[in-house]
Design an enzyme around this catalytic site. Structure first.
Site, PDB file in Angstrom:
ATOM      1  N   ASP A 169       1.591  -0.394 -11.293  1.00  0.00           N
ATOM      2  CA  ASP A 169       1.750  -1.619 -10.519  1.00  0.00           C
ATOM      3  C   ASP A 169       3.450  -2.025 -10.546  1.00  0.00           C
ATOM      4  O   ASP A 169       3.668  -3.298 -10.880  1.00  0.00           O
ATOM      5  CB  ASP A 169       0.872  -2.831 -11.077  1.00  0.00           C
ATOM      6  N   TYR A 201       3.600  -2.046  -3.035  1.00  0.00           N
ATOM      7  CA  TYR A 201       3.271  -3.389  -2.545  1.00  0.00           C
ATOM      8  C   TYR A 201       3.930  -3.607  -1.469  1.00  0.00           C
ATOM      9  O   TYR A 201       4.310  -4.740  -1.024  1.00  0.00           O
ATOM     10  CB  TYR A 201       3.749  -4.468  -3.573  1.00  0.00           C
ATOM     11  N   ASN A 235      -5.302  -0.477  -5.344  1.00  0.00           N
ATOM     12  CA  ASN A 235      -5.854  -1.032  -4.151  1.00  0.00           C
ATOM     13  C   ASN A 235      -4.701  -1.343  -2.991  1.00  0.00           C
ATOM     14  O   ASN A 235      -4.958  -1.658  -1.902  1.00  0.00           O
ATOM     15  CB  ASN A 235      -6.496  -2.351  -4.806  1.00  0.00           C
ATOM     16  N   HIS A 330      -8.906 -10.251 -11.816  1.00  0.00           N
ATOM     17  CA  HIS A 330      -9.865  -8.955 -11.718  1.00  0.00           C
ATOM     18  C   HIS A 330     -11.006  -8.478 -12.714  1.00  0.00           C
ATOM     19  O   HIS A 330     -11.265  -7.714 -12.833  1.00  0.00           O
ATOM     20  CB  HIS A 330      -8.817  -7.562 -11.483  1.00  0.00           C
ATOM     21  N   HIS A 357      -3.764  -2.501 -12.403  1.00  0.00           N
ATOM     22  CA  HIS A 357      -4.440  -3.541 -11.666  1.00  0.00           C
ATOM     23  C   HIS A 357      -4.150  -4.818 -12.314  1.00  0.00           C
ATOM     24  O   HIS A 357      -3.833  -5.815 -11.481  1.00  0.00           O
ATOM     25  CB  HIS A 357      -6.001  -3.323 -11.351  1.00  0.00           C
TER      26      HIS A 357
END
Length: 471
Positions: A169, A201, A235, A330, A357
């Site tokens: 991330d 991102y 994601n 999450h 995540h």
């Protein structure tokens, strides 16, 4: 008092029930008291030096490498040119070679995303490399040539030491830059990064969404051009936008970041495996179908049977969505995948599972919840020395805020958790021992904010529960 309580608990039993409820309340390990900045991250501006475009006509940019086969004797080299396709040939040679330089030719791909046309994306695989050898390579032949280097891993074997870095991330904020710098300067010297998903991102920048994929590629080049990053899809790589006609999931990611999936008989670049030194690494895709009879499930059930612990003692699984997560972010998103795959992890003694995540850090004890079958009421994770340790390392520095809202009380399965940005190191010593350490960005490079000695589940399956109070 409700009618239920009046009927179920006579006066002398109600106080006893309350006392027992406190006695059996689930309290876990350590929640760090470290004070960190919890404000939303600040994105580095487009004119930041880490985003600089290399000078020269058609200069290769966003250079990155990853493992190119199953056993570590091949490397995929990728880069982008903007002005024209240019040469897709890589010139390479070993540092101690007296022979002429070698040439390898690859392919060029492009894609469109709404009104954006990508640059010319090059992918070239160098095959039949020597183990434990330094190689130099050049890209951009004929226009602006740039030179880089990498080390191949040692030959596969049960007692081969090797050091993996863990980043997830990441994004492209000032905190992202601190994380990458902190990793690069860590004296433990990670040799390969296991990247647990969510790269740029880019979709957080609606006016610069495609541009931000390019800036991220230039930002991480300083590391990933010199050591392989093993990619996991997250994601933020889905990029599914039917409102603008983009209905092919993962399109930018799958064009930019190749993986050696065919070498492990996978049918998709999103799930695959590699062997490196003394580790067998299985990469799973949290956002592709994984239920019974799906391609991912069928591949996984065949792949885990192939793991040879006398050749590669350390069995590591990498995915994006964590299965055990005590943050209120999450929460339980990975539960259906856990129900499907956890019995396999326990039966085949996976040593550790890395995920991202959740924008924080957490390490579990060895636990499993495989007894739960919906109707039996057995739904609390229990200590299980055959189970993996689950580590969430989604704290790379993305533009969003840290995950600071935790479930209380801390679950018993949670050994240590902290809402800070950082990276981790998994340092394999031999077939029985590996040392894990987590490093928060605010500390000195050699400080271990959390650590654990891992004992291999196949060769040395003794209790390696948390032996200390982390700080």
């Amino acid at each position: 008092m409700s009618l239920f309580l009046r009927l179920s608990f006579p006066g002398f039993l109600l106080p006893l029930a309350l006392v027992l409820s406190f006695l059996f309340l689930c309290h876990g390990g350590t929640t760090s008291t470290f004070v960190r900045n919890v404000q939303k991250g600040i994105t580095m501006p487009l004119d930041s030096d880490v985003f600089s475009v290399p000078s020269g006509y058609n200069a290769p940019q966003q250079v990155h490498i990853t493992q190119g086969d199953l056993v570590g004797k091949a490397v995929i080299i990728s880069w982008i040119t903007e002005d024209e396709p240019g040469s897709n040939t890589v010139r390479y040679w070993s540092a101690n070679s007296k022979q002429k330089k070698n040439l390898a030719k690859g392919e060029v791909v492009t894609y469109r995303f709404f009104n954006y046309s990508s640059g010319f994306i090059h992918h070239t695989t160098l095959n039949n490399l020597e183990y434990n050898t330094k190689y130099y390579y050049e890209v951009g032949l004929g226009n602006t040539t740039r030179q880089f280097w990498f080390m191949t891993p040692p030959e596969i074997g049960p007692d081969v030491p090797y050091t993996f870095g863990l980043i997830g991330d990441l994004g492209q904020s000032y905190d992202s830059n601190k994380t990458l710098s902190h990793y690069e300067l860590n004296p433990k010297n990670g040799q390969t990064v296991l990247f647990v998903g969510d790269l740029s991102y880019a979709e957080n920048f609606p006016y610069d969404v495609n541009l931000r994929r390019d800036t991220w590629g230039r930002f991480v080049e300083r590391s990933v051009a010199y050591q392989p990053w093993i990619w996991t899809v997250g994601n933020h790589e889905i990029d599914f936008a039917p409102e603008i006609g983009e209905t092919e999931p993962f399109k930018p990611y799958s064009n930019r970041y190749y993986t050696p999936y065919k070498a492990s008989q996978s049918t998709s670049p999103f799930w695959y495996s590699i062997k490196r030194a003394s580790a067998h690494i299985i990469v799973l895709a949290s956002y592709s179908a994984y239920g019974k009879y799906t391609p991912q499930n069928q591949w996984f059930e065949q792949e885990i049977l192939k793991v040879n612990r006398t050749e590669t003692p350390w069995l590591i699984v990498v995915m994006h969505a964590p299965w055990y997560n005590s943050y209120n972010y999450h929460y339980m998103e990975g539960e259906t995948m856990r129900v499907m795959y956890e019995p396999w992890f326990v039966e085949y003694k996976v040593d550790v599972v890395f995920a991202g995540h959740v924008h924080a850090y957490e390490r579990t004890e060895r636990v499993s919840n495989i007894a739960y079958n919906v109707v039996n009421g057995i739904c609390t994770p229990v200590k299980d020395l055959l189970a993996p340790v689950y580590i969430t390392i989604g704290d790379g520095g993305n533009v969003g805020r840290l995950a600071t809202n935790m479930t209380e009380p801390q679950p018993e399965y949670s050994a240590f958790r902290e809402s800070s940005f950082g990276h981790a190191i998994f340092d394999i010593k031999n077939r029985t021992h590996a040392h894990f350490s987590w490093h928060r960005n605010q500390d000195g490079y050699s400080i271990e904010a959390d650590y654990l000695w891992f004992f291999n589940r196949f060769w040395h399956p003794v209790d390696d529960s948390t032996p200390h109070v982390s700080h």
